[in-house]
Design an enzyme around this catalytic site. Structure first.
Site, PDB file in Angstrom:
ATOM      1  N   ASN A 109       1.229  -1.062  -0.118  1.00  0.00           N
ATOM      2  CA  ASN A 109      -0.408  -0.023   0.084  1.00  0.00           C
ATOM      3  C   ASN A 109       0.743   1.211   0.040  1.00  0.00           C
ATOM      4  O   ASN A 109       2.011   1.303   0.673  1.00  0.00           O
ATOM      5  CB  ASN A 109      -1.381  -0.439   1.158  1.00  0.00           C
ATOM      6  CG  ASN A 109      -2.142   0.975   1.480  1.00  0.00           C
ATOM      7  OD1 ASN A 109      -2.520   1.476   0.724  1.00  0.00           O
ATOM      8  ND2 ASN A 109      -1.802   1.802   2.402  1.00  0.00           N
ATOM      9  N   HIS A 111       0.974   5.067   1.839  1.00  0.00           N
ATOM     10  CA  HIS A 111       0.623   5.680   2.548  1.00  0.00           C
ATOM     11  C   HIS A 111       0.777   7.295   2.554  1.00  0.00           C
ATOM     12  O   HIS A 111       2.503   6.905   2.314  1.00  0.00           O
ATOM     13  CB  HIS A 111       0.259   5.190   3.555  1.00  0.00           C
ATOM     14  CG  HIS A 111      -0.088   6.210   5.469  1.00  0.00           C
ATOM     15  ND1 HIS A 111      -1.404   5.927   5.152  1.00  0.00           N
ATOM     16  CD2 HIS A 111      -0.085   6.561   5.948  1.00  0.00           C
ATOM     17  CE1 HIS A 111      -1.865   6.837   6.657  1.00  0.00           C
ATOM     18  NE2 HIS A 111      -0.764   6.999   6.469  1.00  0.00           N
ATOM     19  N   SER A 138       4.890   6.502   2.163  1.00  0.00           N
ATOM     20  CA  SER A 138       5.663   5.613   2.441  1.00  0.00           C
ATOM     21  C   SER A 138       4.812   4.219   1.425  1.00  0.00           C
ATOM     22  O   SER A 138       4.132   4.219   2.063  1.00  0.00           O
ATOM     23  CB  SER A 138       5.565   5.412   4.031  1.00  0.00           C
ATOM     24  OG  SER A 138       5.856   5.869   4.970  1.00  0.00           O
ATOM     25  N   ASP A 147      -1.993   0.044   8.501  1.00  0.00           N
ATOM     26  CA  ASP A 147      -1.252   1.740   7.943  1.00  0.00           C
ATOM     27  C   ASP A 147      -0.130   0.617   9.249  1.00  0.00           C
ATOM     28  O   ASP A 147       1.155   1.537   9.234  1.00  0.00           O
ATOM     29  CB  ASP A 147      -0.745   2.747   7.984  1.00  0.00           C
ATOM     30  CG  ASP A 147      -2.104   2.662   7.594  1.00  0.00           C
ATOM     31  OD1 ASP A 147      -1.998   2.031   6.379  1.00  0.00           O
ATOM     32  OD2 ASP A 147      -3.114   3.920   7.280  1.00  0.00           O
TER      33      ASP A 147
END
Length: 199
Positions: A109, A111, A138, A147
């Site tokens: 992912n 972020h 990130s 996260d």
């Protein structure tokens, strides 16, 4: 070179999706984008993906009585594409632990903060409210905690006097589009791996 097959999950326009699609066009890129799945049928990113000849699908969670059925169907679609790696690009749903575990080490992912600071939403507003001098983005492995997965790559941007959430977000987005394809390259060619302790 056998390329890793990548599926992207989106909820909106998918600007990071577009960055990954463009990067994957390079002959020496170790991954190919095989499908884009959205939880919103009207997501503009679906049309963008289709215009590149990429398979698309949309799936509304509201059509399923329980979340597990929704996520099982998502996995069936992803596996029908032969997916090796899943990239989240603005997919605005919290994923169930069983789905995350199924793809653990193969799902990443992007972020918009320098994790572990500012997990969750409204990262730019929170950075400004705190008087942060630097901010950024990130790319991380997805784990069951929000996260919390190990970071693969980060990029920093300075917070400038007079910045608003919009101006800061725009500067961070440039870096997102740069590091997400690079992090996917690292995962696809084996340079990035989730620690064995998390498996």
């Amino acid at each position: 070179m056998k390329k890793a097959k990548v599926a992207i999950l989106i909820s909106g326009r998918g600007s990071n999706m577009s960055a990954l699609i463009e990067a994957a066009k390079a002959p020496d890129y170790p991954a190919e984008i095989v499908g884009v799945l959205s939880n919103k049928a009207a997501a503009p990113g679906l049309d963008i993906a289709a215009s590149h000849g990429i398979a698309t699908a949309s799936l509304a969670q509201s059509k399923f009585p329980i979340r597990e059925m929704f996520e099982d169907t998502m996995t069936q679609i992803l596996e029908s594409w032969g997916t090796d790696i899943v990239c989240l690009a603005g997919f605005m749903r919290i994923l169930d632990e069983s789905f995350v575990d199924h793809w653990l080490g193969r799902m990443i992912n992007i972020h918009p903060s320098l994790l572990p600071t500012y997990k969750g939403l409204h990262t730019h507003e929170r950075a400004l409210a705190d008087g942060a001098t630097e901010h950024g983005c990130s790319v991380h492995f997805v784990t069951p905690g929000l996260d919390e997965g190990p970071v693969i790559l980060q990029a920093k941007v300075p917070v400038l006097a007079g910045d608003t959430a919009a101006t800061l977000s725009a500067r961070v987005l440039v870096e997102e589009h740069r590091i997400y394809p690079e992090a996917l390259r690292m995962l696809a060619n084996g340079m990035a791996r989730i620690p064995a302790t998390l498996h």
